[in-house]
Design an enzyme around this catalytic site. Structure first.
Site, PDB file in Angstrom:
ATOM      1  N   ASP A  32       0.841  -1.195   0.000  1.00 57.89           N
ATOM      2  CA  ASP A  32       0.000   0.000   0.000  1.00 57.89           C
ATOM      3  C   ASP A  32       0.880   1.249   0.000  1.00 57.89           C
ATOM      4  O   ASP A  32       1.857   1.319   0.755  1.00 57.89           O
ATOM      5  CB  ASP A  32      -0.941   0.011   1.214  1.00 57.89           C
ATOM      6  CG  ASP A  32      -2.074   1.008   1.057  1.00 57.89           C
ATOM      7  OD1 ASP A  32      -1.809   2.227   1.062  1.00 57.89           O
ATOM      8  OD2 ASP A  32      -3.240   0.575   0.961  1.00 57.89           O
ATOM      9  N   ILE A  59       2.237   0.551  -6.579  1.00 61.81           N
ATOM     10  CA  ILE A  59       2.028  -0.539  -7.536  1.00 61.81           C
ATOM     11  C   ILE A  59       2.769  -0.278  -8.842  1.00 61.81           C
ATOM     12  O   ILE A  59       3.052  -1.211  -9.597  1.00 61.81           O
ATOM     13  CB  ILE A  59       0.534  -0.765  -7.836  1.00 61.81           C
ATOM     14  CG1 ILE A  59      -0.125   0.519  -8.371  1.00 61.81           C
ATOM     15  CG2 ILE A  59      -0.186  -1.289  -6.610  1.00 61.81           C
ATOM     16  CD1 ILE A  59      -1.539   0.328  -8.867  1.00 61.81           C
ATOM     17  N   THR A 133     -15.622  -1.317 -10.118  1.00 60.38           N
ATOM     18  CA  THR A 133     -16.799  -0.603  -9.630  1.00 60.38           C
ATOM     19  C   THR A 133     -17.962  -0.669 -10.613  1.00 60.38           C
ATOM     20  O   THR A 133     -17.756  -0.846 -11.817  1.00 60.38           O
ATOM     21  CB  THR A 133     -16.433   0.877  -9.382  1.00 60.38           C
ATOM     22  OG1 THR A 133     -17.601   1.631  -9.071  1.00 60.38           O
ATOM     23  CG2 THR A 133     -15.796   1.502 -10.614  1.00 60.38           C
ATOM     24  N   ASP A 134     -19.165  -0.479 -10.090  1.00 62.21           N
ATOM     25  CA  ASP A 134     -20.344  -0.398 -10.954  1.00 62.21           C
ATOM     26  C   ASP A 134     -20.374   0.892 -11.770  1.00 62.21           C
ATOM     27  O   ASP A 134     -21.082   0.986 -12.777  1.00 62.21           O
ATOM     28  CB  ASP A 134     -21.635  -0.530 -10.150  1.00 62.21           C
ATOM     29  CG  ASP A 134     -21.785   0.506  -9.031  1.00 62.21           C
ATOM     30  OD1 ASP A 134     -20.881   1.353  -8.863  1.00 62.21           O
ATOM     31  OD2 ASP A 134     -22.793   0.453  -8.314  1.00 62.21           O
ATOM     32  N   GLU A 135     -19.588   1.894 -11.367  1.00 61.83           N
ATOM     33  CA  GLU A 135     -19.656   3.201 -12.030  1.00 61.83           C
ATOM     34  C   GLU A 135     -19.155   3.161 -13.467  1.00 61.83           C
ATOM     35  O   GLU A 135     -19.428   4.084 -14.245  1.00 61.83           O
ATOM     36  CB  GLU A 135     -18.908   4.244 -11.210  1.00 61.83           C
ATOM     37  CG  GLU A 135     -19.524   4.445  -9.836  1.00 61.83           C
ATOM     38  CD  GLU A 135     -19.009   5.682  -9.127  1.00 61.83           C
ATOM     39  OE1 GLU A 135     -18.726   6.692  -9.805  1.00 61.83           O
ATOM     40  OE2 GLU A 135     -18.888   5.635  -7.896  1.00 61.83           O
ATOM     41  N   TYR A 159     -13.091   9.531 -12.417  1.00 61.03           N
ATOM     42  CA  TYR A 159     -12.852   8.305 -11.651  1.00 61.03           C
ATOM     43  C   TYR A 159     -13.325   7.077 -12.412  1.00 61.03           C
ATOM     44  O   TYR A 159     -12.570   6.118 -12.620  1.00 61.03           O
ATOM     45  CB  TYR A 159     -13.556   8.384 -10.296  1.00 61.03           C
ATOM     46  CG  TYR A 159     -13.758   7.027  -9.653  1.00 61.03           C
ATOM     47  CD1 TYR A 159     -12.663   6.223  -9.334  1.00 61.03           C
ATOM     48  CD2 TYR A 159     -15.034   6.532  -9.389  1.00 61.03           C
ATOM     49  CE1 TYR A 159     -12.830   4.969  -8.776  1.00 61.03           C
ATOM     50  CE2 TYR A 159     -15.209   5.281  -8.817  1.00 61.03           C
ATOM     51  CZ  TYR A 159     -14.110   4.509  -8.518  1.00 61.03           C
ATOM     52  OH  TYR A 159     -14.284   3.268  -7.960  1.00 61.03           O
ATOM     53  N   SER A 162     -11.289   6.218 -15.443  1.00 62.27           N
ATOM     54  CA  SER A 162      -9.998   5.602 -15.135  1.00 62.27           C
ATOM     55  C   SER A 162     -10.165   4.139 -14.739  1.00 62.27           C
ATOM     56  O   SER A 162      -9.341   3.290 -15.082  1.00 62.27           O
ATOM     57  CB  SER A 162      -9.280   6.384 -14.033  1.00 62.27           C
ATOM     58  OG  SER A 162      -9.926   6.253 -12.781  1.00 62.27           O
ATOM     59  N   LYS A 163     -11.246   3.819 -14.021  1.00 61.01           N
ATOM     60  CA  LYS A 163     -11.495   2.421 -13.664  1.00 61.01           C
ATOM     61  C   LYS A 163     -11.908   1.609 -14.895  1.00 61.01           C
ATOM     62  O   LYS A 163     -11.531   0.440 -15.033  1.00 61.01           O
ATOM     63  CB  LYS A 163     -12.565   2.332 -12.583  1.00 61.01           C
ATOM     64  CG  LYS A 163     -12.094   2.779 -11.212  1.00 61.01           C
ATOM     65  CD  LYS A 163     -10.944   1.939 -10.670  1.00 61.01           C
ATOM     66  CE  LYS A 163     -11.399   0.536 -10.281  1.00 61.01           C
ATOM     67  NZ  LYS A 163     -10.279  -0.242  -9.655  1.00 61.01           N
TER      68      LYS A 163
END
Length: 364
Positions: A32, A59, A133-135, A159, A162-163
């Protein structure tokens, strides 16, 4: 046998790490970066536990990830690490592109090189599980059917864009290189250790302090709420039995408007921590309040605010036998009680920078 978790000091990641080690003796390597939302205090109960190896790092640091993979030889990588707050992405999208897109790309490249050199049967059983995510699916109308895994991507915020990009990278690394990936797309999580910028913890913390409870627009935006413990159990299920290359939607079957959620939080707080007994006064007027709902304040809607999300979880139910254990009422009560029991944790995460951000985001 070991697993590598990225973002394991964040909200969902730390809950997963704690749940995993409560149910298994298989060690975790926890990588992290410890940005503002990553908190070592979430993992305090694991201090001295030999099953938990915490490493502070990025990462996107290829040399570091290579070293961790070579040293610990994990059988799976679970990728939670992400910038995840829509409001912050609107004000500063750069970090979201860097972490969610570039970071995921570098992680995939490093993991692919490690996986390709594994001997059998370790190579065949290895998994890369990507938490999304669902977004990414965009917004639904009031009567539209819930998102399925076949729904096309229509991200509407920096956001979610990007996901979506990271989801596409993960899919491509499977189809092009054969990397055995699993993708999960979850609905709105809530529960312990949730950084108080998101709706539910923000409302709990503000209410107890007599601060306004800011609700965007008319408060009729609908979300499907998922208790974080249920999310963790779903991820364990997907890791154990999911088919490489497949996507699994995870939701709580708990659609609520934002206004209804805030009103229910206020009702639970009225029951568990009555404002008159705590001497709560309205921070702006100094007048004592009788009910926390008196603090509800409507503020200007955020740009591009999606109206409704809802998840069809039929696939994970049919194929893997998973379903949520908590109702929204039971999960919310557990969450409110956790925040009431951990005021020191709340106080420590509310730095000056956090307070300044809240004022910028919700102030008049």
């Amino acid at each position: 046998m070991t697993i590598l978790v990225t973002g394991g000091a964040g909200f969902i990641g730390s809950n997963f790490v704690l749940d995993w080690l409560a149910q298994s003796n298989e060690p975790i390597v926890n990588l992290d970066k410890l940005t503002y939302a990553g908190n070592r205090e979430n993992l305090a109960s694991l201090e001295g536990d030999a099953r938990h190896c915490f490493v502070q790092g990025d990462i996107g640091d290829v040399a570091l990830v290579q070293r961790l993979l070579a040293q610990h030889r994990p059988r799976a990588v679970l990728h939670f690490a992400a910038e995840s707050h829509v409001d912050r992405s609107i004000h500063g999208p750069d970090d979201f592109i860097q972490t969610n897109v570039v970071g995921t790309f570098r992680l995939l490249q490093t993991v692919r090189a490690y996986w390709s050199e594994l001997p059998e049967p370790a190579r065949s059983t290895f998994r890369f599980l990507h938490v999304s995510t669902d977004e990414v699916y965009g917004s639904l109308g009031p009567s539209d059917p819930a998102f399925t895994e076949a729904h096309r991507y229509e991200p509407n915020s920096p956001y979610s864009a990007s996901k979506a990009a990271s989801d596409h990278l993960v899919r491509a690394w499977h189809h092009t290189y054969g990397l055995p990936v699993l993708t999960t797309n979850c609905s709105n999580n809530y529960g312990p250790y949730h950084f108080p910028e998101k709706l539910i913890p923000l409302m709990i913390v503000n209410a107890l302090a007599g601060q306004p409870l800011p609700i965007y627009g008319d408060g009729q935006q609908v979300r499907d709420w998922l208790y974080v413990g249920d999310h963790c159990s779903a991820i364990r299920c997907v890791l154990a039995a999911g088919q490489p290359g497949q996507t699994y939607n995870i939701g709580g079957r708990s659609e609520r408007t934002n206004l209804a959620v805030v009103q229910q939080i206020c009702a639970v707080l009225d029951e568990y921590a009555p404002a008159p007994q705590r001497g709560v006064t309205h921070a702006r007027t100094g007048v004592p309040i009788r009910h926390y709902a008196e603090l509800i304040t409507f503020v200007a809607d955020r740009p591009g605010h999606d109206r409704r999300y809802a998840m069809d979880i039929g696939k994970i139910e049919r194929e893997l036998g998973w379903r949520p254990a908590e109702t929204f009422d039971s999960g919310l009560r557990k969450t409110v009680q956790w925040y009431l029991n951990h005021p020191e944790w709340v106080q420590r995460v509310q730095s000056g920078a956090y307070r300044a951000w809240v004022q910028k985001q919700y102030g008049q």
